[in-house]
Design a protein around this motif. Sequence first.
Motif, mmCIF file in Angstrom:
data_model
loop_
_atom_site.group_PDB
_atom_site.id
_atom_site.type_symbol
_atom_site.label_atom_id
_atom_site.label_comp_id
_atom_site.label_asym_id
_atom_site.label_seq_id
_atom_site.Cartn_x
_atom_site.Cartn_y
_atom_site.Cartn_z
ATOM 1 N N VAL A 1 0.488 -1.172 0.253
ATOM 2 C CA VAL A 1 0.057 -0.225 -0.382
ATOM 3 C C VAL A 1 1.193 1.854 -0.179
ATOM 4 C CG1 VAL A 1 -2.176 0.822 1.483
ATOM 5 C CG2 VAL A 1 -2.024 -0.835 1.306
ATOM 6 N N GLN A 2 0.707 2.316 -0.984
ATOM 7 C CA GLN A 2 1.068 3.188 -0.524
ATOM 8 C C GLN A 2 0.424 4.632 -0.717
ATOM 9 O OE1 GLN A 2 3.477 2.831 -4.591
ATOM 10 N NE2 GLN A 2 5.357 2.790 -3.617
ATOM 11 N N LEU A 3 0.832 5.972 0.235
ATOM 12 C CA LEU A 3 0.175 6.446 -0.345
ATOM 13 C C LEU A 3 0.984 7.808 -1.187
ATOM 14 C CD1 LEU A 3 -1.087 7.394 3.686
ATOM 15 C CD2 LEU A 3 -1.891 6.018 1.904
ATOM 16 N N GLN A 4 0.127 8.542 -1.714
ATOM 17 C CA GLN A 4 0.239 9.596 -2.682
ATOM 18 C C GLN A 4 -0.027 11.096 -2.755
ATOM 19 O OE1 GLN A 4 2.889 9.615 -4.980
ATOM 20 N NE2 GLN A 4 2.964 11.728 -4.948
ATOM 21 N N ALA A 5 0.655 12.060 -1.713
ATOM 22 C CA ALA A 5 0.132 13.890 -1.670
ATOM 23 C C ALA A 5 0.230 14.258 -2.512
ATOM 24 C CB ALA A 5 0.591 13.735 -0.316
ATOM 25 N N TYR A 93 2.470 15.651 5.977
ATOM 26 C CA TYR A 93 2.065 14.444 5.843
ATOM 27 C C TYR A 93 0.801 13.725 5.991
ATOM 28 C CZ TYR A 93 6.892 14.957 6.290
ATOM 29 O OH TYR A 93 8.872 15.320 6.166
ATOM 30 N N CYS A 94 0.383 12.829 5.146
ATOM 31 C CA CYS A 94 -0.588 12.254 5.863
ATOM 32 C C CYS A 94 -0.471 10.623 5.549
ATOM 33 C CB CYS A 94 -1.442 12.090 4.370
ATOM 34 S SG CYS A 94 -1.139 11.186 2.402
ATOM 35 N N MET A 95 -1.621 10.325 6.993
ATOM 36 C CA MET A 95 -1.312 8.994 7.527
ATOM 37 C C MET A 95 -2.804 8.203 7.365
ATOM 38 S SD MET A 95 -1.192 6.744 10.064
ATOM 39 C CE MET A 95 -2.329 7.518 11.575
ATOM 40 N N MET A 96 -2.935 7.005 6.885
ATOM 41 C CA MET A 96 -3.274 5.902 7.104
ATOM 42 C C MET A 96 -3.727 5.197 8.020
ATOM 43 S SD MET A 96 -5.207 5.981 3.210
ATOM 44 C CE MET A 96 -5.854 7.317 2.227
ATOM 45 N N ARG A 97 -4.619 4.371 8.448
ATOM 46 C CA ARG A 97 -3.773 3.013 9.198
ATOM 47 C C ARG A 97 -5.331 2.294 8.429
ATOM 48 N NH1 ARG A 97 -4.024 3.833 15.427
ATOM 49 N NH2 ARG A 97 -2.057 5.144 14.554
ATOM 50 N N VAL A 98 -4.462 1.606 7.565
ATOM 51 C CA VAL A 98 -5.113 0.263 6.734
ATOM 52 C C VAL A 98 -5.240 -1.342 7.302
ATOM 53 C CG1 VAL A 98 -4.570 2.143 4.680
ATOM 54 C CG2 VAL A 98 -3.616 -0.442 5.292
ATOM 55 N N ARG A 99 -5.532 -1.673 6.826
ATOM 56 C CA ARG A 99 -6.596 -3.392 6.849
ATOM 57 C C ARG A 99 -5.472 -3.527 4.996
ATOM 58 N NH1 ARG A 99 -7.864 -5.751 10.991
ATOM 59 N NH2 ARG A 99 -9.171 -4.909 12.941
ATOM 60 N N GLY A 102 -5.079 -10.124 2.215
ATOM 61 C CA GLY A 102 -3.890 -10.845 2.516
ATOM 62 C C GLY A 102 -2.738 -11.166 3.723
ATOM 63 N N LEU A 103 -3.383 -10.005 4.823
ATOM 64 C CA LEU A 103 -2.778 -9.355 5.564
ATOM 65 C C LEU A 103 -3.528 -9.485 6.518
ATOM 66 C CD1 LEU A 103 0.255 -7.316 4.803
ATOM 67 C CD2 LEU A 103 0.596 -9.486 4.601
ATOM 68 N N SER A 104 -2.901 -9.810 8.395
ATOM 69 C CA SER A 104 -3.807 -9.668 9.171
ATOM 70 C C SER A 104 -3.202 -8.551 10.127
ATOM 71 C CB SER A 104 -4.125 -10.912 10.097
ATOM 72 O OG SER A 104 -2.257 -11.776 9.834
ATOM 73 N N GLY A 105 -4.004 -7.774 10.632
ATOM 74 C CA GLY A 105 -3.511 -6.437 11.036
ATOM 75 C C GLY A 105 -4.130 -5.198 11.061
ATOM 76 N N ILE A 106 -3.710 -4.120 11.561
ATOM 77 C CA ILE A 106 -3.973 -2.875 11.204
ATOM 78 C C ILE A 106 -2.670 -2.268 10.910
ATOM 79 C CG2 ILE A 106 -4.633 -0.535 11.558
ATOM 80 C CD1 ILE A 106 -6.752 -2.006 13.365
ATOM 81 N N PHE A 107 -2.019 -1.749 9.490
ATOM 82 C CA PHE A 107 -1.143 -1.250 8.855
ATOM 83 C C PHE A 107 -0.812 0.625 9.334
ATOM 84 C CE2 PHE A 107 1.451 -5.663 8.471
ATOM 85 C CZ PHE A 107 -0.031 -6.005 8.121
ATOM 86 N N ASP A 108 -0.279 1.175 9.463
ATOM 87 C CA ASP A 108 -0.071 3.045 9.726
ATOM 88 C C ASP A 108 0.614 2.803 8.028
ATOM 89 O OD1 ASP A 108 0.073 4.316 12.830
ATOM 90 O OD2 ASP A 108 -1.979 3.133 11.897
ATOM 91 N N ILE A 109 0.656 3.461 7.521
ATOM 92 C CA ILE A 109 1.157 3.271 6.098
ATOM 93 C C ILE A 109 1.171 5.596 6.149
ATOM 94 C CG2 ILE A 109 1.046 3.704 4.006
ATOM 95 C CD1 ILE A 109 0.744 0.959 5.337
#
Length: 120
Positions: A1-5, A93-99, A102-109
């Motif tokens: 997952v990528q974020l583009q601001a 900066y933007c930040m998203m907390r995503v699922r 195919g992966l378990s858990g929540i990730f901060d991107i």
Amino acid sequence: VQLQASGGGQVQAGGSLRLSCVASGRISSIHSAAWYRQAPGKQRELVAGDTGGGSTNYGDFVKGQFTFSRDNGLNTVYLQMDRLKTDDTAVYYCMMRVRQIGLSGIFDIWGQGTLVTVSS
């Protein structure tokens, strides 16, 4: 997952800018999202963000200047910035907390940051 601001730039005091942040990749869901900023020589601080429960938090300094919004269908968050002041000069900066699929858990991107420069 990528974020583009995007959407940063140079603006005169009193002007407006709208920042956008798009998430791409194997996203299952976006739990929450936020905008932070870091001015030269200062710590990163929260500008605005949602908690995932429907409410939005703003930094104490915002005072109605900025508006956070989100488009879940586009995996995009926005920050409308009005009545900009020279003190608002910073990298945002933007930040998203995503699922992720195919992966378990929540990730901060985190996104790469977009520079906002407000001149007097």
